[in-house]
Write an enzyme that holds these catalytic residues in place. Sequence first.
Site, short mmCIF file in Angstrom:
data_model
loop_
_atom_site.label_atom_id
_atom_site.label_comp_id
_atom_site.label_asym_id
_atom_site.label_seq_id
_atom_site.Cartn_x
_atom_site.Cartn_y
_atom_site.Cartn_z
N PRO A 1 0.75 -1.59 -0.14
CA PRO A 1 -0.67 -0.07 0.05
C PRO A 1 0.53 0.94 -0.01
O PRO A 1 1.44 1.46 0.79
CB PRO A 1 -0.90 -0.09 1.17
N ASP B 1 5.90 2.36 1.88
CA ASP B 1 5.14 1.28 2.14
C ASP B 1 4.65 1.35 3.98
O ASP B 1 4.76 1.66 4.55
CB ASP B 1 5.95 -0.02 2.58
N HIS B 2 2.43 1.84 3.31
CA HIS B 2 2.11 2.12 4.53
C HIS B 2 1.98 0.67 6.02
O HIS B 2 1.18 1.12 6.00
CB HIS B 2 0.96 2.97 4.48
N ARG B 3 2.25 -0.57 5.02
CA ARG B 3 2.64 -1.10 5.88
C ARG B 3 3.26 -1.32 7.46
O ARG B 3 3.10 -2.02 8.67
CB ARG B 3 2.49 -2.76 5.63
#
Length: 549
Positions: free
Chosen positions: A345, A521-523
């Site tokens: 994401p 990387d929004h994780r």
Amino acid sequence: MSIQTVSVPDIGGGEAEIIEISVAVGDVIELEQSVIVLETDKASMDIPSSLAGKVTKVSVNVGDKLSEGDVIFEVEAEGAAADSEQAPEPATKEEPAPVAAEPVEAVATTGVQVVDVCVPEGAEGAEVIEVMVAVGDEVNADDSLIVLETDKASMEVPAPNAGKVVSIAVNTGDTTAEGGVILSLEVEGLEVEGGVDVSASVAEPAASQESAKPTPPPAIPETASAPATSDRDVAVISASQSKDVYAGPAIRKFAREMGVNLTIVKGTGDRNRITKDDVKNYVKDIMTGKQPLASAAPSAITGGAGIPSIPPVDFTQFGDIDLEPMTKIKKLTAQNMSRNWLNIPHVTQFDDADITDLESFRKSLKPEAEKRGVKLTPLPFLLKACAAALVAEPSFNVSMHHDGVHIVHKKYVHIGIAVDSPAGLVVPVIRDVDKKGLWELAAEFMEIIDKARNGKLGPKDMQGGCFTISSLGAMGGQGFTPIVNAPEVAILGVSRAEMKPKWNGSEFEPRNMLPLSLSYDHRAVNGADAGRFFTYLNSVIADVRRLLL
Ligand code: CAO
């Protein structure tokens, strides 16, 4: 009406895993309706309901291991005639629950024996739908040899002993006869009463085979019995095991081990049955990029979006075309970009860094750079600034662990540089950037660009990066959204610097502004982590003296 429980009936001992649940709370079910499918490594079996009525609670989940007596669900029973103690047996009456050829009993002599594997009792009249071995194959005891099918069930016949297949008496499409020979196995070190060592008695193979014939399998009861679950039993797959997938237990187990969703594998066997080769070919196609990644089994981290593939287009209908084969690097880039774009994401944040002072400093260093034989573009400065920001904001120097539940914190600062080479895009990595001075970085930067452009990079040169810088500054553009180079956390897109009016509090001032875009990387990191990192980075770029702090 009363609430009663339906439990696992006698399944022949041991545990079996739930691979399918066909009831949900609120369902109204009939007596003997299939409610779950249990599977061991050799057999799959439908478990029918011992009660009719409305399901009020389901006590199990797919993947649970159950044994006899375990409660499956509760039901508001119609009448209270049956209870779980009187559960109908799992195999239906019409279905054969045959038993495989027994292994040869150890009794007397040893040597190399030829053992016939015969049609198990109860399986006569079945059709051979798959022969899983060839003459010359070495098999282990319990390996599946052939698949038989009636109109009600499929069954795999396992090898009674380890050995070598010396002849096969059946073909796909054959109908089996009672006690008929399926194939012969050459078995070593077997003790058999009256057994003949064929290595010493090749002239009398018939006698050898006869004497080494396995003990006839026990008869199949006329009425339904507990399903075959012992290691040497024939695997019985109910036709209702899955409405969408036509495959035996061994194939289902294999597919689960490979993480393959069988509903998207095309079966090439008889009546579209999925074979082991179908699963292997499917995996091979994914790995080589022939099969779109989107149809692979969903991963635990992504949840799997099941993206439809782009339909093929005949471009010649619109005009003349040339078809150019992609280089290996371009194919890999395409795969990696799709993989990273689909799995990560992305969030991209934009800012302009003031490089007015950096540029005048860089220009002042040019004569010295020439003397040293290095080209000093803004990139080595950006490398240094990014390394400083990764050290200052360690929450950003991380990676998502492949297990999806851990974050990897890195105590090193390795940074990749995206290089446009004649063969395609490559990303060599400069190690320990935080520990290197500007001149050292400029020299190493030139060296890796040269290697990249001349196709001299090895796999190790492109591994281990924490972060990547992708500069299109020399080419132009005001901004772009770079794709994170997994498993790295982020990538900095650098666009073309230009003079812009900046308000200094009392007037507009011409400043050299460098457009930057940070995709992350929004994780692994949150906007706040990225915001802190980006702000610090811009402050260092705006005033490189901060690198000394
Ligand atoms: N703004 C204005 N000028 C810039 C600039 C910027 N952001 N970045 C570089 N320049 C200038 C340089 O200073 C140099 O000018 P001088 O010779 O006057 O100093 C000139 O542009 C040419 O630079 P360069 O391309 O030789 O070197 P570089 O360090 O800027 O870039 C490299 C090297 C390898 C990063 C670049 O050549 C490259 O391959 N970029 C492609 C990256 C890519 O394709 N990324 C994928 C995009 S999608 O993620």
